[in-house]
Design a protein around this motif. Structure first.
Motif, short mmCIF file in Angstrom:
data_model
loop_
_atom_site.label_atom_id
_atom_site.label_comp_id
_atom_site.label_asym_id
_atom_site.label_seq_id
_atom_site.Cartn_x
_atom_site.Cartn_y
_atom_site.Cartn_z
N ALA A 1 0.81 -1.22 0.00
CA ALA A 1 0.00 0.00 0.00
C ALA A 1 0.84 1.27 0.00
O ALA A 1 0.35 2.34 -0.38
CB ALA A 1 -0.92 0.00 1.22
N GLY A 2 2.09 1.17 0.44
CA GLY A 2 2.94 2.35 0.55
C GLY A 2 2.94 2.98 1.92
O GLY A 2 3.49 4.07 2.12
N LEU A 3 2.34 2.30 2.90
CA LEU A 3 2.28 2.83 4.26
C LEU A 3 3.55 2.52 5.05
O LEU A 3 3.82 3.15 6.07
CB LEU A 3 1.06 2.24 4.99
N ILE A 4 4.30 1.51 4.60
CA ILE A 4 5.59 1.16 5.20
C ILE A 4 6.61 1.07 4.08
O ILE A 4 6.34 0.47 3.03
CB ILE A 4 5.51 -0.18 5.96
N GLU A 5 7.79 1.63 4.31
CA GLU A 5 8.83 1.60 3.28
C GLU A 5 9.63 0.30 3.40
O GLU A 5 10.12 -0.04 4.47
CB GLU A 5 9.78 2.79 3.44
N PRO A 6 9.76 -0.44 2.30
CA PRO A 6 10.53 -1.69 2.37
C PRO A 6 12.02 -1.45 2.53
O PRO A 6 12.55 -0.44 2.09
CB PRO A 6 10.22 -2.37 1.02
N THR A 7 12.69 -2.40 3.17
CA THR A 7 14.14 -2.36 3.28
C THR A 7 14.78 -2.77 1.95
O THR A 7 15.83 -2.26 1.55
CB THR A 7 14.62 -3.30 4.40
N ALA A 8 14.13 -3.72 1.29
CA ALA A 8 14.61 -4.21 -0.01
C ALA A 8 13.44 -4.79 -0.76
O ALA A 8 12.39 -5.08 -0.19
CB ALA A 8 15.71 -5.25 0.17
N GLY A 9 13.64 -4.97 -2.09
CA GLY A 9 12.61 -5.57 -2.91
C GLY A 9 11.86 -4.55 -3.75
O GLY A 9 12.06 -3.33 -3.61
N THR A 10 10.98 -5.05 -4.60
CA THR A 10 10.22 -4.17 -5.49
C THR A 10 8.73 -4.53 -5.48
O THR A 10 8.35 -5.68 -5.22
CB THR A 10 10.72 -4.28 -6.95
N ILE A 11 7.91 -3.52 -5.76
CA ILE A 11 6.46 -3.66 -5.87
C ILE A 11 6.06 -3.01 -7.19
O ILE A 11 6.41 -1.85 -7.44
CB ILE A 11 5.74 -2.94 -4.71
N SER A 12 5.37 -3.75 -8.05
CA SER A 12 4.98 -3.18 -9.34
C SER A 12 3.57 -3.59 -9.70
O SER A 12 3.07 -4.64 -9.28
CB SER A 12 5.95 -3.63 -10.44
N VAL A 13 2.91 -2.73 -10.46
CA VAL A 13 1.57 -2.99 -10.99
C VAL A 13 1.63 -2.81 -12.49
O VAL A 13 2.02 -1.74 -12.98
CB VAL A 13 0.52 -2.06 -10.36
N ASP A 14 1.29 -3.87 -13.21
CA ASP A 14 1.35 -3.86 -14.68
C ASP A 14 2.72 -3.41 -15.18
O ASP A 14 2.83 -2.64 -16.14
CB ASP A 14 0.25 -2.98 -15.26
N GLY A 15 3.77 -3.85 -14.49
CA GLY A 15 5.13 -3.54 -14.90
C GLY A 15 5.63 -2.18 -14.46
O GLY A 15 6.80 -1.86 -14.67
N ARG A 16 4.80 -1.38 -13.81
CA ARG A 16 5.22 -0.06 -13.36
C ARG A 16 5.72 -0.15 -11.92
O ARG A 16 4.97 -0.56 -11.03
CB ARG A 16 4.05 0.94 -13.45
N ASP A 17 6.96 0.22 -11.69
CA ASP A 17 7.57 0.13 -10.36
C ASP A 17 6.97 1.19 -9.45
O ASP A 17 7.09 2.38 -9.70
CB ASP A 17 9.09 0.31 -10.47
N LEU A 18 6.33 0.71 -8.35
CA LEU A 18 5.70 1.62 -7.39
C LEU A 18 6.40 1.60 -6.04
O LEU A 18 5.88 2.17 -5.08
CB LEU A 18 4.23 1.22 -7.20
N THR A 19 7.56 0.99 -5.97
CA THR A 19 8.21 0.76 -4.68
C THR A 19 8.39 2.04 -3.88
O THR A 19 8.21 2.06 -2.66
CB THR A 19 9.58 0.08 -4.88
N ARG A 20 8.76 3.12 -4.53
CA ARG A 20 8.99 4.40 -3.84
C ARG A 20 7.90 5.43 -4.14
O ARG A 20 8.05 6.60 -3.83
CB ARG A 20 10.35 4.97 -4.24
N THR A 21 6.80 5.00 -4.75
CA THR A 21 5.71 5.92 -5.09
C THR A 21 4.87 6.22 -3.86
O THR A 21 4.52 5.30 -3.10
CB THR A 21 4.82 5.29 -6.18
N PRO A 22 4.51 7.49 -3.61
CA PRO A 22 3.68 7.83 -2.46
C PRO A 22 2.33 7.12 -2.49
O PRO A 22 1.83 6.74 -3.56
CB PRO A 22 3.49 9.35 -2.59
N VAL A 23 1.73 6.96 -1.32
CA VAL A 23 0.47 6.24 -1.17
C VAL A 23 -0.59 6.75 -2.14
O VAL A 23 -1.23 5.97 -2.85
CB VAL A 23 -0.05 6.36 0.28
#
Length: 350
Positions: free
Chosen positions: A56-78
């Protein structure tokens, strides 16, 4: 109103908190297909809620990636992830009306007033709360509040719907009816969804697939039937349901269990120590078979759950209720089909 359909991918997700002996989440990999509902299931502290909040973006990961339809959202604001979330506490605003709570996410997106009014009316009709649009939150029942929280998440047309134990605050009867409602809404909208629960019945009845988590990792992922009938290890077998477990030695002829002899099985595991699994509903009371004595009987209306002592083991036996249940001390015989026995890694390896 139909939500956009998206594929969610989580790769190598890790969360370490300062001073903690081990990561809260330790290398989680998940793919949630378009329109699929995935359950994150596990005991308290297993990392399931932390995983959801990182998505959801409420906690920042230490490592790894989160993507939706190939778009990297790992550092995208909530607010820029395009996701909707239903919290365990519902997180509704008591000073706003039902319509005001549902419109809150649209206010953040600065939608024109006419479009906002139309979308709020549509989603409230979908959750059968249109007639309560001007009610205050404090005037609603628990089930109605849950619908408001769901409507608020869906009204923004999210690409992914996230639900954090959405039914845990409700009584058992209401939880059961709302399971079906949430599932139907998710399927009708064709929305990709992830929900967290510690309730195995909830996970099995609602999800297309279940990811069982333990100590920050995914222990097994699969359909409800796969997880239940072919668990990866003893932890999954016992968390996802009741189980008869027998420690033994796998040989060419089957699993040799003290007191029970050889249980014929088909397994490609290497010979050696294993744990045999037999689900309670696979064991039946029969006219002949393994002799035993009823230790206890628990009648629940449509089912009787027995504990039967036999051959130095205590068997769990689930049967359909028919007539008066057996009582403590009654003599019985137990039987099961060889195909019902599963071979798992030994208990101390799980």
């Amino acid at each position: 109103m139909r939500s956009s359909v998206a594929e969610l991918r989580v790769a190598g997700l890790v969360k370490r908190y300062p001073g903690a002996a081990s990561p809260a989440v330790d290398g989680v990999d998940l793919t949630v297909e378009q329109g699929e509902m995935l359950a994150l299931l596990g005991p308290s502290g297993c990392g399931k809620t932390t995983t959801l909040r990182m998505i959801a973006g409420l906690i920042e990961p230490t490592a790894g990636t989160i993507s939706v339809d190939g778009r990297d959202l790992t550092r995208t604001p909530v607010h820029k992830r395009g996701m909707g979330m239903v919290f365990q506490s519902f997180a509704l605003l008591p000073h706003l009306t039902v319509a005001g709570n549902v419109a809150f996410g649209l206010d953040m997106r600065r939608l024109p007033a006419a479009e906002k009014k139309k979308r709020v009316a549509e989603i409230l009709d979908r959750v059968r709360l249109g007639h309560l649009a001007e009610r205050r939150i404090g005037q609603l029942s628990g089930g109605q509040q849950q619908r408001v929280a769901l409507a608020r998440a869906l009204v923004v047309n999210p690409s992914v719907l996230l639900l954090d134990e959405p039914l845990s605050a409700l009584d058992a009867q209401l939880r059961e009816s709302l399971r079906t409602e949430i599932r139907e809404m998710q399927q009708n909208a064709g929305i990709t969804a992830v929900f967290v629960t510690h309730d195995q019945d909830e996970a099995l009845s609602m999800a297309d697939r279940v990811a069982v988590m333990d100590n920050g990792r995914v222990a097994q992922i699969g359909t409800p039937q796969e997880i239940y009938e072919n668990p990866a290890d003893v932890f999954v077998a016992t968390f996802i349901g009741r189980a008869n477990l027998f420690d033994g030695e796998l040989t060419a002829s089957g699993v040799v269990v003290p007191g029970l002899g050889t249980l014929p099985v088909t397994s490609d595991r290497a010979h050696g120590p294993v744990t045999a699994l037999l689900r309670p509903q696979a064991v039946r009371l029969s006219a002949d078979g393994l002799p035993g004595t009823v230790r206890s009987a628990s009648y629940t209306g449509d089912q009787v759950a027995y504990q039967v002592d036999a051959a130095g083991h205590t068997f769990l036996v689930d049967t359909v209720a028919a007539g008066a249940p057996l009582t403590r001390g009654d003599a019985v015989h137990l039987a099961w089909d060889d195909t019902a026995v599963r071979v798992l890694p030994p208990r101390d390896a799980s």
